[in-house]
Write a protein that holds these residues in place. Structure first.
Motif, mmCIF file in Angstrom:
data_model
loop_
_atom_site.group_PDB
_atom_site.id
_atom_site.type_symbol
_atom_site.label_atom_id
_atom_site.label_comp_id
_atom_site.label_asym_id
_atom_site.label_seq_id
_atom_site.Cartn_x
_atom_site.Cartn_y
_atom_site.Cartn_z
ATOM 1 N N ALA A 62 -5.818 17.623 -60.500
ATOM 2 C CA ALA A 62 -4.988 16.624 -61.180
ATOM 3 C C ALA A 62 -5.820 15.385 -61.514
ATOM 4 C CB ALA A 62 -3.804 16.235 -60.302
ATOM 5 N N LEU A 63 -5.466 14.754 -62.631
ATOM 6 C CA LEU A 63 -6.096 13.511 -63.049
ATOM 7 C C LEU A 63 -5.004 12.619 -63.634
ATOM 8 C CD1 LEU A 63 -8.807 11.970 -63.449
ATOM 9 C CD2 LEU A 63 -8.861 12.944 -65.756
ATOM 10 N N ALA A 64 -5.000 11.367 -63.208
ATOM 11 C CA ALA A 64 -3.986 10.416 -63.673
ATOM 12 C C ALA A 64 -4.663 9.158 -64.212
ATOM 13 C CB ALA A 64 -3.046 10.056 -62.525
ATOM 14 N N ARG A 65 -3.898 8.364 -64.972
ATOM 15 C CA ARG A 65 -4.379 7.074 -65.479
ATOM 16 C C ARG A 65 -3.346 6.009 -65.109
ATOM 17 N NH1 ARG A 65 -4.762 7.573 -71.013
ATOM 18 N NH2 ARG A 65 -6.916 8.233 -70.881
ATOM 19 N N CYS A 66 -3.838 4.972 -64.468
ATOM 20 C CA CYS A 66 -2.978 3.858 -64.071
ATOM 21 C C CYS A 66 -2.513 3.092 -65.302
ATOM 22 C CB CYS A 66 -3.754 2.935 -63.130
ATOM 23 S SG CYS A 66 -2.793 1.498 -62.579
ATOM 24 N N ARG A 67 -1.224 2.849 -65.382
ATOM 25 C CA ARG A 67 -0.676 2.097 -66.514
ATOM 26 C C ARG A 67 -0.984 0.595 -66.394
ATOM 27 N NH1 ARG A 67 5.202 4.986 -66.511
ATOM 28 N NH2 ARG A 67 4.532 6.949 -67.451
ATOM 29 N N ALA A 68 -1.191 0.132 -65.177
ATOM 30 C CA ALA A 68 -1.442 -1.290 -64.961
ATOM 31 C C ALA A 68 -2.881 -1.686 -65.296
ATOM 32 C CB ALA A 68 -1.120 -1.675 -63.518
ATOM 33 N N CYS A 69 -3.861 -0.888 -64.847
ATOM 34 C CA CYS A 69 -5.260 -1.291 -65.041
ATOM 35 C C CYS A 69 -6.086 -0.285 -65.850
ATOM 36 C CB CYS A 69 -5.929 -1.546 -63.695
ATOM 37 S SG CYS A 69 -6.265 -0.054 -62.722
ATOM 38 N N ASP A 70 -5.474 0.796 -66.288
ATOM 39 C CA ASP A 70 -6.108 1.813 -67.129
ATOM 40 C C ASP A 70 -7.177 2.634 -66.405
ATOM 41 O OD1 ASP A 70 -5.825 3.010 -69.670
ATOM 42 O OD2 ASP A 70 -7.751 2.164 -70.285
ATOM 43 N N GLN A 71 -7.240 2.522 -65.101
ATOM 44 C CA GLN A 71 -8.210 3.288 -64.304
ATOM 45 C C GLN A 71 -7.780 4.752 -64.228
ATOM 46 O OE1 GLN A 71 -11.051 2.208 -62.633
ATOM 47 N NE2 GLN A 71 -11.427 4.262 -61.895
ATOM 48 N N GLN A 72 -8.722 5.683 -64.447
ATOM 49 C CA GLN A 72 -8.438 7.104 -64.241
ATOM 50 C C GLN A 72 -8.787 7.450 -62.796
ATOM 51 O OE1 GLN A 72 -10.102 9.848 -67.044
ATOM 52 N NE2 GLN A 72 -9.225 8.788 -68.800
ATOM 53 N N PHE A 73 -7.949 8.301 -62.167
ATOM 54 C CA PHE A 73 -8.191 8.655 -60.762
ATOM 55 C C PHE A 73 -7.547 9.999 -60.445
ATOM 56 C CE2 PHE A 73 -4.200 6.427 -60.961
ATOM 57 C CZ PHE A 73 -3.379 7.069 -60.051
ATOM 58 N N LYS A 74 -8.026 10.595 -59.365
ATOM 59 C CA LYS A 74 -7.432 11.831 -58.856
ATOM 60 C C LYS A 74 -6.367 11.444 -57.838
ATOM 61 C CE LYS A 74 -11.394 14.795 -59.572
ATOM 62 N NZ LYS A 74 -12.389 15.682 -58.979
ATOM 63 N N SER A 81 0.604 10.940 -53.238
ATOM 64 C CA SER A 81 0.508 9.563 -53.695
ATOM 65 C C SER A 81 -0.156 9.474 -55.053
ATOM 66 C CB SER A 81 -0.295 8.730 -52.688
ATOM 67 O OG SER A 81 -0.522 7.436 -53.196
ATOM 68 N N PHE A 82 0.490 8.748 -55.938
ATOM 69 C CA PHE A 82 -0.083 8.465 -57.246
ATOM 70 C C PHE A 82 -0.455 6.984 -57.335
ATOM 71 C CE2 PHE A 82 1.471 12.585 -58.104
ATOM 72 C CZ PHE A 82 0.797 13.048 -59.211
ATOM 73 N N ALA A 83 -0.710 6.366 -56.191
ATOM 74 C CA ALA A 83 -1.127 4.969 -56.172
ATOM 75 C C ALA A 83 -2.563 4.871 -56.668
ATOM 76 C CB ALA A 83 -1.009 4.390 -54.771
ATOM 77 N N CYS A 84 -2.809 3.920 -57.551
ATOM 78 C CA CYS A 84 -4.135 3.701 -58.120
ATOM 79 C C CYS A 84 -5.071 3.153 -57.041
ATOM 80 C CB CYS A 84 -4.044 2.725 -59.288
ATOM 81 S SG CYS A 84 -5.635 2.258 -59.982
ATOM 82 N N PRO A 85 -6.237 3.765 -56.856
ATOM 83 C CA PRO A 85 -7.172 3.256 -55.859
ATOM 84 C C PRO A 85 -7.796 1.912 -56.256
ATOM 85 C CG PRO A 85 -8.139 5.111 -57.042
ATOM 86 C CD PRO A 85 -6.711 4.983 -57.497
ATOM 87 N N ALA A 86 -7.752 1.572 -57.542
ATOM 88 C CA ALA A 86 -8.344 0.315 -58.006
ATOM 89 C C ALA A 86 -7.409 -0.883 -57.807
ATOM 90 C CB ALA A 86 -8.735 0.428 -59.478
ATOM 91 N N CYS A 87 -6.131 -0.713 -58.178
ATOM 92 C CA CYS A 87 -5.217 -1.867 -58.114
ATOM 93 C C CYS A 87 -4.021 -1.659 -57.177
ATOM 94 C CB CYS A 87 -4.728 -2.235 -59.513
ATOM 95 S SG CYS A 87 -3.547 -1.060 -60.226
ATOM 96 N N GLY A 88 -3.823 -0.432 -56.703
ATOM 97 C CA GLY A 88 -2.742 -0.169 -55.760
ATOM 98 C C GLY A 88 -1.392 0.132 -56.378
ATOM 99 N N GLN A 89 -1.269 -0.017 -57.687
ATOM 100 C CA GLN A 89 0.003 0.264 -58.355
ATOM 101 C C GLN A 89 0.275 1.767 -58.369
ATOM 102 O OE1 GLN A 89 2.267 -2.075 -59.637
ATOM 103 N NE2 GLN A 89 0.928 -3.417 -58.456
ATOM 104 N N ALA A 90 1.544 2.114 -58.222
ATOM 105 C CA ALA A 90 1.945 3.531 -58.263
ATOM 106 C C ALA A 90 2.681 3.806 -59.572
ATOM 107 C CB ALA A 90 2.801 3.875 -57.061
ATOM 108 N N ASP A 91 2.072 3.404 -60.657
ATOM 109 C CA ASP A 91 2.649 3.579 -61.986
ATOM 110 C C ASP A 91 1.581 4.234 -62.850
ATOM 111 O OD1 ASP A 91 4.219 3.475 -64.235
ATOM 112 O OD2 ASP A 91 3.889 1.333 -64.606
ATOM 113 N N ALA A 92 1.605 5.573 -62.892
ATOM 114 C CA ALA A 92 0.517 6.303 -63.548
ATOM 115 C C ALA A 92 1.055 7.381 -64.473
ATOM 116 C CB ALA A 92 -0.382 6.931 -62.496
ATOM 117 N N ASP A 93 0.250 7.695 -65.469
ATOM 118 C CA ASP A 93 0.517 8.834 -66.350
ATOM 119 C C ASP A 93 -0.340 9.997 -65.881
ATOM 120 O OD1 ASP A 93 2.284 7.611 -68.248
ATOM 121 O OD2 ASP A 93 0.547 6.585 -69.124
ATOM 122 N N LEU A 94 0.250 11.150 -65.785
ATOM 123 C CA LEU A 94 -0.491 12.344 -65.422
ATOM 124 C C LEU A 94 -1.204 12.862 -66.666
ATOM 125 C CD1 LEU A 94 -1.101 14.349 -63.146
ATOM 126 C CD2 LEU A 94 0.868 15.664 -63.910
#
Length: 116
Positions: A62-74, A81-94
């Protein structure tokens, strides 16, 4: 069954008599057990132009992109958990990880069948 039907349609459009190999990509979030998918594939192929075909499964991470900071992460799938490791937001697009894709179909023409 849908993958078999699609592969048979590809074979038909190209004048092939049977399907010999199907390659599929399956996202990890589909929770497919490869051994069970293989058994289901073999059972569904009986009596079709895909009977005896091999199935090559590739499970994609799986790969997601944070809607808050645009960071891509697994995503952390163990913690669900779909929390962004860069900003901590759990608002991501799969982006990847929930698809089932028929990648390729190998077929045999009537001429190849006769010479075998």
């Amino acid at each position: 069954m849908a993958a078999i039907e699609q592969a048979i349609e590809v074979a038909r459009r190209h004048g092939a008599s049977r399907v010999t190999r199907i390659e599929m990509e399956i996202g990890i979030l589909r929770a497919v057990v490869p051994e069970i998918m293989q058994a289901a594939f073999e059972a569904c192929a009986i009596g079709t132009a895909a009977e005896g075909a091999s199935l090559d499964l590739q499970v994609k991470a799986a790969l997601a992109r944070c809607r808050a900071c645009d960071q891509q992460f697994k995503p952390d799938l163990e913690a669900i958990s779909f929390a962004c490791p860069a900003c901590g937001q759990a608002d991501a697009d799969l982006l990847i990880g929930n698809d089932i894709i028929l990648k390729s179909v190998e077929c045999e023409t009537p001429e190849e069948a006769e010479s075998a």
